[in-house]
Design an enzyme around this catalytic site. Structure first.
Site: not given
Length: 509
Positions: A79, A167, A169
């Site tokens: 990001c 993202h 994660e």
């Protein structure tokens, strides 16, 4: 030397989640603020640049020497990290016409790329950005796109440098772990050998070398962190570890006796100290939650200091500090705004001249539990719900009295035992009862009552940083409410807290 992924934190709410995902791959990683990059890169195999609440277009937005990192290691920008890589290499980042927050699908994936191999076309990802990369340099290659974000992923040609706008994660990125595994295992060539067994072996050896024949004192709480820390140190130095368990009068029902019995059966060298009167006297008439915490902390230090001085030649204080405490104390913006003061990080009063040893300060809570299982720590300790250092003192809103403590202990015991009896205890992350400074009208038999209100709270979570209220069965809640009101004199109303964190905290004070 431990293989390490270095995560540079630019202030993202997801930074710790990146670390947790990398750890799940049995790869050790450390989070460092972008402006506190370690001088020593020993063991570092790759670098991940986190997201950020800032915009790369803002003056004074966080920056690092990217070329220095790219020259040494594979780099993955997530990001904000990706946008910084693009902008500092002749790319253009602009405010998005449509800010993108939430699920998206990658309708183009270059699966021949080492970072993205194994991902399926239209893979779902999680977006959270107000800026978009609209142009990239000639030596940047697009490797992923969505229908609204052309540069959802890129690689700098002839480098192991990558950027992704999404993202990986976050759980909503359904194949995020595939991407992270590709990065740490294939691109960074990490062996994925960092396991609870390897941690225990290396930590015990390091403690032996560090502590030698020195005497160490540790304050046990009955919780997971201090118990696992004590077991690790005991494995290293045996009876040279002296544990002190203080009853502050604010523990759960019968907890002082039960926990002491557990520790003695673990062969730990433990001294139990009943200081309940001293704590409760100091709290008399105090209602402010932060003041209560400070009083409890001060009295604990005073009692602990007296007991520690009974031990000859103590050189070290051991603490159960874990990694989230360490990260919080060196965050990008400095220590976060004080919500409540209770973390171990911050050191000792000047009059306690002891060196600090914190064997768990590189672990997250779930990792502490896995290490504890490797050490054969009892399940009833490992699976115990978190319990705050100030205990019931911050679950009694308003002033604390012996009568209120006794009442709340009974309520708490009924709730927790009910969870155990209904096989619900291990399905929630934390459970608690709160006594409100609120009385309400009730009817018992033919009599009108005006008695206390208690709150029951149970949450689901991974590490307590975020939490959702537990959807306990209505039948269970009805049964527990009925039992509390019928069994605990002074309570005529039970309510259930359905607030999530954020915006609420787990504890009420």
């Amino acid at each position: 030397m431990v293989e390490t992924i270095l995560i540079l934190d630019f202030g993202s709410q997801y930074t710790q989640l990146i670390a947790r995902r990398v750890r799940e791959l049995n790869v050790y990683c450390e989070i460092h603020p972008f402006n506190k990059i370690p001088e020593n890169f020993n063991g570092v195999k790759g670098v991940i640049l986190s997201g950020s609440p800032y915009s790369v277009r803002d003056d004074g937005s966080p920056r690092v020497d990217l070329q220095r990192l790219r020259d040494k290691f594979p780099v993955l920008g997530v990001c904000y990290g990706a946008q910084m890589l693009a902008q500092e290499n002749r790319g253009v980042v602009q405010a998005s016409k449509h800010r993108e927050y939430g699920r998206a699908n990658l309708d183009f994936i270059d699966t021949s790329n080492e970072l993205l191999k194994g991902l399926n076309q239209n893979s779902q990802v999680w977006m959270s950005h107000g800026d978009t990369i609209t142009n990239i340099a000639d030596d940047f290659k697009i490797i992923a796109s969505t229908n609204t974000v052309k540069v959802a992923g890129f690689q700098i040609e002839n480098e192991h440098t990558y950027g992704i706008q999404f993202h990986p994660e976050v759980y909503h990125s359904t194949e995020g772990m595939v991407l992270l595994r590709n990065f740490v295992e294939d691109i960074c060539e990490c062996s994925r050998s960092w396991t609870p067994d390897s941690f225990v072996e290396s930590t015990i050896q390091a403690l032996k070398e560090k502590l030698g024949n020195d005497q160490v004192v540790l304050g046990l709480s009955g919780g997971v962190d201090s118990s696992v820390a004590a077991t690790l140190i005991h494995k290293a130095i045996g009876k040279n570890l002296h544990c002190i368990f203080i009853d502050n009068g604010l523990l759960r029902k019968d907890e002082f006796r039960l926990v002491l019995e557990s520790y003695h059966s673990m062969d730990l060298n433990v001294t139990g100290v009943d200081a309940s009167d001293r704590f409760l006297d100091a709290l008399k008439g105090v209602s402010d939650p932060e003041e209560k915490r400070k009083i409890i902390g001060r009295v604990f230090i005073e009692v602990f200091d007296v007991e520690a001085h009974r031990i000859q030649d103590v050189s070290w204080l051991a603490q159960g500090t874990i990694y989230p405490d360490v990260i919080e104390s060196v965050s990008v913006k400095g220590p976060s705004a004080t919500i409540k003061s209770h973390h171990n990080v911050g050191g000792l009063p000047d009059f306690m001249k002891l060196k600090i040893v914190e064997p768990l300060n590189s672990l997250f809570k779930d990792e502490v539990r896995r290490v504890g299982a490797t050490l054969d720590v009892k399940p009833e300790i490992l699976n115990r719900h978190p319990f705050p250092g100030p205990g019931l003192g911050i679950r009694i809103l308003g002033d604390v009295t012996r009568e209120k403590v006794s009442l709340l202990q009974e309520v708490d015991h009924i709730f927790v035992q009910g969870l155990r009896d209904s096989d619900l205890y291990d399905k929630v992350w934390q459970s608690l009862a709160v006594l409100l400074p609120v009385q309400s009208v009730g009817v018992m038999g033919d009599e009108r009552t005006y008695e206390n209100t208690v709150v029951l709270r149970a949450v689901t979570s991974v590490d307590g940083m975020t939490a959702d209220w537990a959807h306990l069965p209505h039948e269970f809640l009805a049964s527990i409410s009925n039992k509390i009101i019928n069994s605990v004199k002074g309570v005529n109303r039970v309510v259930y807290d359905i607030s999530s964190k954020p915006p609420a905290t787990i504890e009420w004070e």
